[in-house]
Design an enzyme around this catalytic site. Structure first.
Site, PDB file in Angstrom:
ATOM      1  N   GLY A  83     -18.112   7.284  -2.526  1.00 11.84           N
ATOM      2  CA  GLY A  83     -17.042   7.382  -3.527  1.00 11.84           C
ATOM      3  C   GLY A  83     -17.432   6.213  -4.460  1.00 11.84           C
ATOM      4  CG  ASN A  84     -14.952   3.762  -7.731  1.00 16.31           C
ATOM      5  OD1 ASN A  84     -14.292   2.403  -7.386  1.00 16.31           O
ATOM      6  ND2 ASN A  84     -15.220   3.905  -8.791  1.00 16.31           N
ATOM      7  CE  LYS A 102      -4.536   0.539   0.167  1.00 14.93           C
ATOM      8  NZ  LYS A 102      -5.451  -0.453  -0.157  1.00 14.93           N
ATOM      9  N   GLY A 132     -20.608   5.988   2.985  1.00 22.89           N
ATOM     10  CA  GLY A 132     -19.870   6.838   1.830  1.00 22.89           C
ATOM     11  C   GLY A 132     -20.643   6.922   0.321  1.00 22.89           C
TER      12      GLY A 132
END
Ligand code: GLU
Length: 428
Positions: free
Chosen positions: A221-222, A107, A219
């Protein structure tokens, strides 16, 4: 993001230690797997638009590559910490192993807030990060991808810088690229769709028809947007969506009893998933405090934002009705909350299984990029469904047979596979 004393890496290590004990892993394997193999911390000086020079801090952590090149996203976040990146790198190792793709875990992160950066400044951060890390990543070494607040455009800038350094095209360096520039069809949808493939399988096990269920999502988002899209296509109703508003630095929940309309909400959303609450009010949404998403009388909760969201403090607010929790985000549930969820017998789809659709599609993108031959969208999504479904079935069968919590079953499979690869290579 770390808030207060919450340390995601300690949480990831505690989860690992519990399973290492269950698997009776030998001491050397434990020592090797509970820490990253390698980590890099870099300074990225950027000439800002106003003429000043600002130094940003970037990280890359490579947790394990016994099963293949390291793989994992790069996040842009103002509260990024090395411990968050370490935890996320470790979770990537388990994620790739649970869906059985030949990749390890890594990451990256840069401490920055794209909301306050121009596109030119963001491009410079992407290029600066690559210049620092170029020698330590690569198509057969470590392959980055998008994550929180990074997009296909960021990936292309990174690739371009890398190819400039090496003087040749190396599209396999990075995934999540724009379609037409080495990207895969279906990659944008993949994480959110993958979440719902696993929800569909969980509902089958619970003998619930999707069209009879309601969900609440954290959320927008994507991941959340595509999870909502596919869930609604399956006939499910999303009654509440919660998201962060950059302007007043607070989160809100947007509720419509009859079901939120994803496209309508999208029309009042900025590119980071922040919903304009005044416009939402005009569209007939109830605007509630951010935490309200967790208290809804729904069948399914989908935390699809960031880590450390379902905690010891708010787990008690989860409605009696909730039957499934699908962790679209990485690390959304703290160990205290996890214990309560397990005791209540809620069907948990753990993060590194639930949201593995993104990296699975990244793997397909790597294969396509390296061969320079691209598949149709149906083929990508069909293969994704097959991979996600078989991983889910393997985990839930183990959970059922051994009367094990779903998170533990997923860990037993992935840690077992990675430890075996380390032994096979003669590392431990
Ligand atoms: N950032 C995504 C994740 O957390 C995808 C990683 C990848 O595609 O390599 O799984």
């Amino acid at each position: 993001m770390s808030t207060g004393s919450f340390n995601p890496f300690e949480m990831a290590q505690a989860q690992f230690d519990k399973i290492a004990e269950k698997l009776d892993l030998d001491q050397a394997a434990r020592e090797l797997l509970r820490e990253p193999l390698r980590e890099y911390s870099t300074a990225i000086p950027i000439h800002m638009d106003d003429g000043s020079v600002k130094v940003f801090r970037g990280f890359r952590v490579q947790h394990n590559d016994a099963r293949g090149p390291c793989k994992g996203g790069i996040r842009f976040h103002p509260q990024e910490t090395i411990n968050t990146v370490r935890a996320l790198a470790m979770w990537m190792t388990w994620k790739c192993a649970v869906v059985d793709i030949p990749l390890g875990g890594a990451k990256g992160g840069v401490i920055c807030d794209p909301h306050n950066l121009s596109l030119r400044e963001q491009e410079q951060i992407c290029r600066g990060w690559i210049r620092q890390i170029a020698r330590d990543i690569g198509p057969y070494r470590d392959v980055p991808a998008p994550d929180v607040m990074t997009s296909a455009q960021h990936m292309l800038w990174m690739l371009d810088e890398y190819e400039t350094i090496y003087g040749e095209k190396k599209t396999g360096l990075i995934t999540g690229k724009p379609v037409g520039m080495g990207g895969s069809l279906g990659r944008t949808e993949a994480t959110g769709y993958g979440v719902i493939y696993t929800v569909r399988e969980a509902l089958k096990e619970l003998e619930l028809r999707p069209e009879m269920t309601r969900a609440s999502v954290q959320g927008f988002g994507n991941v959340a947007q595509y999870a909502i899209q596919l869930y609604q296509q399956m006939g499910g109703t999303v009654v509440c969506v919660s998201c962060w508003d950059q302007e007043d630095q607070k989160s809100y929940s947007f509720k419509k009893e009859g079901g939120v309309d994803r496209d309508e909400l999208l029309s009042v959303t900025d590119r980071f998933g922040g919903i304009d609450k005044n416009k939402a009010l005009d569209l007939g949404y109830e605007v509630l405090p951010g935490e309200a998403w967790i208290e809804q009388d729904v069948d399914i909760l989908i935390p699809a934002a960031i880590e450390n969201q379902i905690t010891g403090e708010n787990v008690g607010n989860i409605s009696e009705k909730v039957k499934v929790i699908a962790e679209g985000a990485n690390g959304p549930t703290t160990p205290q909350a996890d214990k309560v969820i397990e005791e209540r017998g809620i069907f948990l789809i753990p993060d590194f299984l639930c949201n593995a659709g993104g990296v699975t599609c990244s793997y397909f993108e790597q294969v396509q990029s390296n061969l320079n031959y691209f598949w149709e969208k149906d083929e990508v999504l069909g293969r994704l469904d097959t991979k996600m479904t078989s991983a889910f079935v393997a985990v839930s069968e183990l959970a059922r047979k051994q009367k094990m919590y779903m998170r533990d079953a997923a860990y037993v499979i992935s840690i077992g596979r990675v430890a075996q690869a380390c032994r096979d290579r003669g590392w431990v």
